[in-house]
Design a protein around this motif. Sequence first.
Motif, PDB file in Angstrom:
ATOM      1  N   GLN A 114     -12.912   8.665   4.404  1.00  0.00           N
ATOM      2  CA  GLN A 114     -11.841   7.936   5.033  1.00  0.00           C
ATOM      3  C   GLN A 114     -11.535   6.541   4.483  1.00  0.00           C
ATOM      4  OE1 GLN A 114     -12.725   8.107   9.247  1.00  0.00           O
ATOM      5  NE2 GLN A 114     -11.731  10.044   9.628  1.00  0.00           N
ATOM      6  N   ALA A 115     -12.866   5.932   4.366  1.00  0.00           N
ATOM      7  CA  ALA A 115     -12.721   4.655   3.664  1.00  0.00           C
ATOM      8  C   ALA A 115     -12.378   4.594   2.105  1.00  0.00           C
ATOM      9  CB  ALA A 115     -14.234   3.985   3.856  1.00  0.00           C
ATOM     10  N   ALA A 157       0.887  -1.179   0.050  1.00  0.00           N
ATOM     11  CA  ALA A 157      -0.178   0.148  -0.142  1.00  0.00           C
ATOM     12  C   ALA A 157       0.752   1.271   0.025  1.00  0.00           C
ATOM     13  CB  ALA A 157      -0.887   0.035   1.286  1.00  0.00           C
ATOM     14  N   ALA A 158       0.693   2.137  -0.826  1.00  0.00           N
ATOM     15  CA  ALA A 158       1.443   3.363  -0.975  1.00  0.00           C
ATOM     16  C   ALA A 158       1.016   4.123   0.416  1.00  0.00           C
ATOM     17  CB  ALA A 158       0.907   4.052  -2.130  1.00  0.00           C
ATOM     18  N   PRO A 159       2.029   5.009   0.742  1.00  0.00           N
ATOM     19  CA  PRO A 159       1.934   5.799   1.903  1.00  0.00           C
ATOM     20  C   PRO A 159       0.718   6.761   1.604  1.00  0.00           C
ATOM     21  CG  PRO A 159       4.239   5.796   1.150  1.00  0.00           C
ATOM     22  CD  PRO A 159       3.524   4.958   0.249  1.00  0.00           C
ATOM     23  N   VAL A 160      -0.319   6.800   2.761  1.00  0.00           N
ATOM     24  CA  VAL A 160      -1.306   7.853   2.427  1.00  0.00           C
ATOM     25  C   VAL A 160      -1.428   8.172   4.018  1.00  0.00           C
ATOM     26  CG1 VAL A 160      -2.611   6.817   0.555  1.00  0.00           C
ATOM     27  CG2 VAL A 160      -3.113   6.016   2.982  1.00  0.00           C
ATOM     28  N   PRO A 161      -1.962   9.609   4.399  1.00  0.00           N
ATOM     29  CA  PRO A 161      -2.301   9.823   5.574  1.00  0.00           C
ATOM     30  C   PRO A 161      -3.116   9.096   6.388  1.00  0.00           C
ATOM     31  CG  PRO A 161      -2.555  11.694   3.923  1.00  0.00           C
ATOM     32  CD  PRO A 161      -2.437  10.244   3.198  1.00  0.00           C
ATOM     33  N   GLU A 162      -2.807   8.416   7.556  1.00  0.00           N
ATOM     34  CA  GLU A 162      -3.377   7.761   8.242  1.00  0.00           C
ATOM     35  C   GLU A 162      -4.719   8.377   8.789  1.00  0.00           C
ATOM     36  OE1 GLU A 162      -4.430   3.978   9.810  1.00  0.00           O
ATOM     37  OE2 GLU A 162      -2.650   4.550   8.582  1.00  0.00           O
ATOM     38  N   PRO A 163      -5.831   7.964   8.459  1.00  0.00           N
ATOM     39  CA  PRO A 163      -7.277   8.638   8.734  1.00  0.00           C
ATOM     40  C   PRO A 163      -7.425   8.738  10.178  1.00  0.00           C
ATOM     41  CG  PRO A 163      -7.682   7.292   6.981  1.00  0.00           C
ATOM     42  CD  PRO A 163      -6.429   6.725   7.535  1.00  0.00           C
ATOM     43  N   THR A 164      -7.901   9.896  10.910  1.00  0.00           N
ATOM     44  CA  THR A 164      -8.279   9.822  12.254  1.00  0.00           C
ATOM     45  C   THR A 164      -9.011   8.898  12.732  1.00  0.00           C
ATOM     46  OG1 THR A 164      -9.764  11.445  11.865  1.00  0.00           O
ATOM     47  CG2 THR A 164      -7.513  12.007  12.541  1.00  0.00           C
ATOM     48  N   PRO A 165      -9.068   8.301  13.772  1.00  0.00           N
ATOM     49  CA  PRO A 165      -9.926   7.360  14.331  1.00  0.00           C
ATOM     50  C   PRO A 165     -11.417   7.828  14.240  1.00  0.00           C
ATOM     51  CG  PRO A 165      -7.854   7.330  15.829  1.00  0.00           C
ATOM     52  CD  PRO A 165      -8.046   8.465  14.736  1.00  0.00           C
ATOM     53  N   ALA A 166     -12.411   7.155  13.715  1.00  0.00           N
ATOM     54  CA  ALA A 166     -13.777   7.773  13.714  1.00  0.00           C
ATOM     55  C   ALA A 166     -14.323   7.780  15.357  1.00  0.00           C
ATOM     56  CB  ALA A 166     -14.636   6.692  13.286  1.00  0.00           C
ATOM     57  N   ALA A 167     -15.039   8.928  15.355  1.00  0.00           N
ATOM     58  CA  ALA A 167     -15.666   9.373  16.921  1.00  0.00           C
ATOM     59  C   ALA A 167     -16.445   8.166  16.949  1.00  0.00           C
ATOM     60  CB  ALA A 167     -16.108  10.625  16.834  1.00  0.00           C
ATOM     61  N   PRO A 168     -16.596   7.980  18.254  1.00  0.00           N
ATOM     62  CA  PRO A 168     -17.726   6.997  18.665  1.00  0.00           C
ATOM     63  C   PRO A 168     -19.114   7.296  18.388  1.00  0.00           C
ATOM     64  CG  PRO A 168     -16.217   7.205  20.431  1.00  0.00           C
ATOM     65  CD  PRO A 168     -15.736   8.368  19.509  1.00  0.00           C
ATOM     66  N   ALA A 169     -19.876   6.607  17.749  1.00  0.00           N
ATOM     67  CA  ALA A 169     -21.203   6.939  17.369  1.00  0.00           C
ATOM     68  C   ALA A 169     -21.997   7.232  18.435  1.00  0.00           C
ATOM     69  CB  ALA A 169     -21.872   5.964  16.511  1.00  0.00           C
ATOM     70  N   ALA A 208      -5.125  -2.173   5.729  1.00  0.00           N
ATOM     71  CA  ALA A 208      -6.158  -1.238   5.038  1.00  0.00           C
ATOM     72  C   ALA A 208      -7.217  -1.700   4.825  1.00  0.00           C
ATOM     73  CB  ALA A 208      -5.407  -1.074   3.769  1.00  0.00           C
ATOM     74  N   LYS A 209      -7.552  -3.252   4.735  1.00  0.00           N
ATOM     75  CA  LYS A 209      -8.742  -3.649   4.425  1.00  0.00           C
ATOM     76  C   LYS A 209      -9.460  -3.598   6.027  1.00  0.00           C
ATOM     77  CE  LYS A 209     -11.330  -7.859   3.171  1.00  0.00           C
ATOM     78  NZ  LYS A 209     -12.266  -7.772   4.409  1.00  0.00           N
ATOM     79  N   LYS A 210      -8.824  -3.751   7.040  1.00  0.00           N
ATOM     80  CA  LYS A 210      -9.623  -3.492   8.304  1.00  0.00           C
ATOM     81  C   LYS A 210     -10.092  -2.095   8.461  1.00  0.00           C
ATOM     82  CE  LYS A 210      -8.686  -4.162  13.326  1.00  0.00           C
ATOM     83  NZ  LYS A 210      -7.689  -4.595  14.290  1.00  0.00           N
ATOM     84  N   ASN A 211      -9.225  -1.142   8.116  1.00  0.00           N
ATOM     85  CA  ASN A 211      -9.661   0.236   8.210  1.00  0.00           C
ATOM     86  C   ASN A 211     -10.672   0.620   7.304  1.00  0.00           C
ATOM     87  OD1 ASN A 211      -9.376   3.003   8.590  1.00  0.00           O
ATOM     88  ND2 ASN A 211      -7.271   3.169   7.717  1.00  0.00           N
ATOM     89  N   ILE A 212     -10.843   0.030   6.122  1.00  0.00           N
ATOM     90  CA  ILE A 212     -12.090   0.267   5.201  1.00  0.00           C
ATOM     91  C   ILE A 212     -13.371  -0.387   5.624  1.00  0.00           C
ATOM     92  CG2 ILE A 212     -13.062  -0.573   2.857  1.00  0.00           C
ATOM     93  CD1 ILE A 212     -10.251  -0.696   1.924  1.00  0.00           C
ATOM     94  N   ASP A 213     -13.176  -1.646   6.290  1.00  0.00           N
ATOM     95  CA  ASP A 213     -14.193  -2.230   6.894  1.00  0.00           C
ATOM     96  C   ASP A 213     -14.994  -1.522   8.162  1.00  0.00           C
ATOM     97  OD1 ASP A 213     -14.364  -4.432   4.953  1.00  0.00           O
ATOM     98  OD2 ASP A 213     -13.192  -5.880   6.055  1.00  0.00           O
ATOM     99  N   ALA A 214     -14.041  -1.004   9.118  1.00  0.00           N
ATOM    100  CA  ALA A 214     -14.296  -0.559  10.282  1.00  0.00           C
ATOM    101  C   ALA A 214     -15.095   0.952  10.016  1.00  0.00           C
ATOM    102  CB  ALA A 214     -13.187  -0.137  11.039  1.00  0.00           C
ATOM    103  N   ARG A 215     -14.849   1.479   8.962  1.00  0.00           N
ATOM    104  CA  ARG A 215     -15.423   2.984   8.682  1.00  0.00           C
ATOM    105  C   ARG A 215     -16.708   2.839   8.112  1.00  0.00           C
ATOM    106  NH1 ARG A 215     -10.844   3.766  10.433  1.00  0.00           N
ATOM    107  NH2 ARG A 215     -10.090   5.663  11.170  1.00  0.00           N
ATOM    108  N   ILE A 216     -16.750   1.858   7.068  1.00  0.00           N
ATOM    109  CA  ILE A 216     -18.012   1.638   6.512  1.00  0.00           C
ATOM    110  C   ILE A 216     -19.087   1.064   7.382  1.00  0.00           C
ATOM    111  CG2 ILE A 216     -19.427   0.252   4.791  1.00  0.00           C
ATOM    112  CD1 ILE A 216     -16.704   0.147   3.023  1.00  0.00           C
ATOM    113  N   ALA A 217     -18.504   0.141   8.294  1.00  0.00           N
ATOM    114  CA  ALA A 217     -19.579  -0.386   9.454  1.00  0.00           C
ATOM    115  C   ALA A 217     -19.969   0.941  10.036  1.00  0.00           C
ATOM    116  CB  ALA A 217     -18.749  -1.430   9.929  1.00  0.00           C
ATOM    117  N   ALA A 218     -18.854   1.720  10.599  1.00  0.00           N
ATOM    118  CA  ALA A 218     -19.503   2.907  11.401  1.00  0.00           C
ATOM    119  C   ALA A 218     -20.461   3.707  10.965  1.00  0.00           C
ATOM    120  CB  ALA A 218     -18.382   3.534  11.773  1.00  0.00           C
TER     121      ALA A 218
END
Length: 357
Positions: free
Chosen positions: A63-64, A28-40, A186-196
């Motif tokens: 972010q996703a 994965a190319a370096p990209v800015p790490e998205p800030t953690p999503a705020a609790p819903a 990266a996949k975990k990051n995507i799944d987490a933000r879409i789920a949120a």
Amino acid sequence: MHRRHCAAAAVTLVCALAVLTAPVQAVAAPVPEPTPAAPATPFPGGKRSLEEVRLEIDTLYRQAGAATDAYNLAEEQSKKQSGEISKLGKAIADGRARIAELKSRAGAQAREQYRNGGLPPGAQLVLSGDPRLFLDGVNQVRQGQQAAKGLLTELTRTQEDLETYTEDASLNWARLEANRVKQAKAKKNIDARIAAAKKLESQLATEERARLLRMERDAASTAQSAWLSSGALTDINREASAAGKQAVAFATAQIGKPYVWGAEGPGSYDCSGLTSQAWAAAKSPIPRTSQEQWRQLPHVPIRDMRPGDLIIYHSDASHVGMYVGDGSIVHAPRPGRNVTLTGAGTMEILGVVRPDR
């Protein structure tokens, strides 16, 4: 030393086969790490307005999108690396076969000398009492010496090449292993933000979801109106190139198909999957991801934009759409949405690139 390298080559070949039969992973190319999503915050609960919820959902999907672009680049580079490992594996196998052949030839020469009483050809000629045999054999001796020297040189070069191939294959294998970890992240990051984001939407009542959709459309319309009012499209009346027309025709034919992250057709697309496949259909291949499209393709001013050009969005180049004329783009927006036609100014424009300049 040689046995150690051959052993390394064998290990590398086994590793390469394991990689090539496993699901493709990549760097994965370096990209800015998205800030953690705020609790819903449970909604409705009076703590946040629907507009705040809309903005949070939009942020999560953006972010996703950034993580998806990194994942896609990882997959593209993984395919390339896997191909390199396949080539190196073949080169290693060919090198070992060539070394075996050269050793066999060297052994044949040694056996021939043994059959001649252990004397080298030069000594046999000196001991010969027949001048004609001596003169006739001079050229044979020289040819034999040259052949032996060439055999030794080729054997040495082949062994060196084999060591180089082994080192290269081992390096590629190590990179692939490291990239497996990066892509999984990266996949975990995507799944987490879409789920949120989906969780936030699921907490809305039916009426609120309808209002949320209207608010999205209103926000897009306001942004597009502001962009048009800025004079961004003044005097833009350029026609698409022949390849550009083909790319536009392909992209617009996908309208209505769902967004799926990592998809590049034919039944679904993500944003750069749509644009890369459209230009592939126009026989002008471009990079797979929006970030690489921005980095590698020629940049053009907005005032020079023409249909078929790609508009790159957001400061991290995490989204892309294809300009189709009249201030509009066709793009794959985000999960839960379909490929659609929308205003080119509805999102923050980073710049424009031209695939067929």
